[in-house]
Scaffold this active site. Structure first.
Site, PDB file in Angstrom:
ATOM      1  N   HIS A 117      42.473  38.039  42.034  1.00 63.51           N
ATOM      2  CA  HIS A 117      41.789  38.050  41.138  1.00 63.51           C
ATOM      3  C   HIS A 117      40.985  39.372  40.263  1.00 63.51           C
ATOM      4  CE1 HIS A 117      37.598  39.972  42.689  1.00 63.51           C
ATOM      5  NE2 HIS A 117      38.604  40.909  43.386  1.00 63.51           N
ATOM      6  N   CYS A 160      39.033  47.205  40.261  1.00 62.97           N
ATOM      7  CA  CYS A 160      39.106  46.240  40.640  1.00 62.97           C
ATOM      8  C   CYS A 160      39.192  45.245  39.313  1.00 62.97           C
ATOM      9  CB  CYS A 160      37.524  45.154  40.825  1.00 62.97           C
ATOM     10  SG  CYS A 160      36.811  46.388  42.430  1.00 62.97           S
ATOM     11  N   HIS A 193      44.552  42.331  41.456  1.00 65.48           N
ATOM     12  CA  HIS A 193      44.524  42.130  42.680  1.00 65.48           C
ATOM     13  C   HIS A 193      44.405  41.143  43.979  1.00 65.48           C
ATOM     14  CE1 HIS A 193      40.677  43.427  42.199  1.00 65.48           C
ATOM     15  NE2 HIS A 193      40.193  43.604  43.301  1.00 65.48           N
ATOM     16  N   HIS A 223      42.308  39.007  48.003  1.00 64.33           N
ATOM     17  CA  HIS A 223      41.319  38.978  49.035  1.00 64.33           C
ATOM     18  C   HIS A 223      41.814  37.722  49.720  1.00 64.33           C
ATOM     19  CE1 HIS A 223      39.192  42.765  47.452  1.00 64.33           C
ATOM     20  NE2 HIS A 223      38.527  41.771  45.878  1.00 64.33           N
ATOM     21  N   ASP A 234      42.620  27.965  47.045  1.00 59.30           N
ATOM     22  CA  ASP A 234      43.555  29.058  48.425  1.00 59.30           C
ATOM     23  C   ASP A 234      44.763  29.027  47.350  1.00 59.30           C
ATOM     24  OD1 ASP A 234      43.818  29.917  50.601  1.00 59.30           O
ATOM     25  OD2 ASP A 234      44.970  27.850  51.286  1.00 59.30           O
ATOM     26  N   HIS A 235      45.532  30.010  47.305  1.00 57.38           N
ATOM     27  CA  HIS A 235      46.895  30.459  46.713  1.00 57.38           C
ATOM     28  C   HIS A 235      46.453  30.324  45.422  1.00 57.38           C
ATOM     29  CE1 HIS A 235      47.730  31.213  50.940  1.00 57.38           C
ATOM     30  NE2 HIS A 235      48.513  31.600  50.932  1.00 57.38           N
ATOM     31  N   GLU A 255      33.838  38.892  50.537  1.00 55.78           N
ATOM     32  CA  GLU A 255      35.338  39.169  49.481  1.00 55.78           C
ATOM     33  C   GLU A 255      35.770  40.701  50.659  1.00 55.78           C
ATOM     34  OE1 GLU A 255      35.639  40.342  44.763  1.00 55.78           O
ATOM     35  OE2 GLU A 255      34.551  41.850  46.728  1.00 55.78           O
TER      36      GLU A 255
END
Lengths: 136, 136, 136, 136, 136, 136
Positions: free
Chosen positions: F14, F33, F39, F41, F79-80, F126
């Protein structure tokens, strides 16, 4: 060859400093860890023992024995203590995590041998960001 | 209403005792935590703030601001310190985890309000086996 | 011989793919990790250094030095970055955890040697279910 | 040489006892772990595989393959099972953590070799206070 | 009002099933948790107590007292036991985590009250992926 | 009233930014950010559901049902993935942890109600240093 590890914890106060250095020099090398009023940690100790698996018990060492040795030889002498002032096996040694691991090794090597196993590694975690491992 | 929590850590020495009690009485109530030579902990602090989510930032509070407040008001005054002797907001108070949570609340309530949010909970973990939560 | 380990974290985006393979082949080998729109992780890095314990400091290496080296050589170049596009030492390499560990080793080996210690192990955790260890 | 580790979990019941010993002897050696009515654990399994990093994939072993092998050969046979009564590869063996690690090693060594890598270590955690490591 | 939480662990075997249902129906509702040969867990228990902070001790409740109550009333009756067969306060109840939390609440409510504090929450973790919280 | 919590994880990329702000303004508010190259998480999600304990099953909700709902409604979509570009329920929203918790709440509220229980809290972590909790 099998390795078994026991995890224990203890809380203690300490400070890092050399008596022959002045405050400025101690502060330069050890930073806030040299605070004369002490600070402390929740130490986490991992004791790893190696040996053959016993055919009758399925054990390298009976964890009741290992736990009793660690309690009486290490935890009772360190828990809720001041490492610099109150722990006999740390006298004359800088209270660094490295030296603490060496000191603990010396307390445990012989009694574990007497139970037919061999001390393999002492790991001491001082904070969640650093730990040392010592193999004798 | 949204709740955001920041986790920080600090290491400190302390002891539990009442100066007007003798050693025997202190030991009876506080056990080995009353050791006159101190002991210490890796404290874990959770600060929970509540508020509306800002339309422009998607934040309850900017974590950079929250982190800066916690660092300057709490961590710098507690980290690598002796809670009994060196922490101004703990003077005149028993250095229990409960009182530490109250003391930390008092340092953070106002500066968080100044950022447009509201302090909701202070949680302090003394060891991995016990923690306190305080809601003001 | 003593081993000391420092734990650090960084967040980054990446994807696994080979430019000379088509999407179908990339997807077959790398699954959802080859998503062209990226995904990311909270990476956990353990840097283990070995050496003799210094008589004066009780240290293998001063953690302030080790931490500064890891920050400037590794964390600042990886944290909140896209590993495939923005990390110079990963150019021309598949952004797998294995290759990341090798890349990080190469950044740290020399500066740690300059401090009189020896890099022993780079461990990189990509998720809580998998990690790699590299010993050079 | 690179090492990659996969973490998996399973829940199982077991008891420690030797059928040729009476209850008193079993209780003396195994303590409450010999309870005839069983007890159980959330076991945590770490499987470490070593090998060269493949130039095309950047992998020692594809984690999809490793995970599938561990699931089918180990987890499906142990999860929510009674280790003493229901796990074929533990028949005739005391259900100690040490023997469990050996049994798991035997299930995984060959299939991992068939994927071009080498099993390096089986680590089994029985509780958060003890674990064993087996290197074959 | 202050809240203090104590964390304890115990290992136990159990199974989920209703005796009046046949195997098929039990398996449909409870899946592999209904295995007639049992399975087990490392349960983690969090007991949260609330009350005023005592002026003399700085405590909501003395943790030595709280720990002793939890040990004698809960841990000794559950640890290394079969919950379905051996735990008196679980007789006639399905051995779900929900019912276990209720059963534990009933054992602790009165003795904690006798120490001048109030039971606030029982949290039971069955695995690292699920837990229940019960507030009475 | 009983509360049951399920823990799940997902990895995603994100960035935090407002398209109507220039780079300087985005960087001032969101810091690193806002990196345009993304980047990511390892997010940890806790879903807490409340309800009466069912007499026949001992459950608030069958965890198989709850897990299936979370997988299909939330994990498979996150996810991913790239949260900004690929997650339908996050379109038009800043990809902050706060907004992610609100988005996840909206996906889960109805299907959990259809199973006879009530969504109580969405908690999204996060990093290991910050998380949000949303109660609807």
């Amino acid at each position: 060859m099998m390795y078994i590890t026991r995890r224990e914890t203890f809380n203690a106060a300490h400070r890092l400093f050399r008596p022959e250095w002045d405050d400025e020099k101690n502060s330069e090398v050890f930073g806030k860890c040299s605070n004369p009023q002490w600070h402390g940690h929740n130490y986490v100790l991992y004791v790893t023992v190696k040996g053959e698996v016993d055919d009758h018990t399925g054990f390298v060492i009976n964890l009741k024995d290992l736990s009793r040795i660690i309690q009486s030889r290490v935890i009772e002498r360190l828990d809720h203590k001041n490492i610099n002032l109150e722990v006999d096996f740390m006298q004359g040694r800088l209270a660094s995590t490295e030296n603490l691991a060496i000191g603990i090794w010396e307390q445990l090597e012989k009694p574990i041998q007497d139970k037919g196993a061999q001390l393999h590694c002492i790991r001491v975690e001082e904070t969640e960001k650093n730990y040392v491992s010592y193999y004798g």
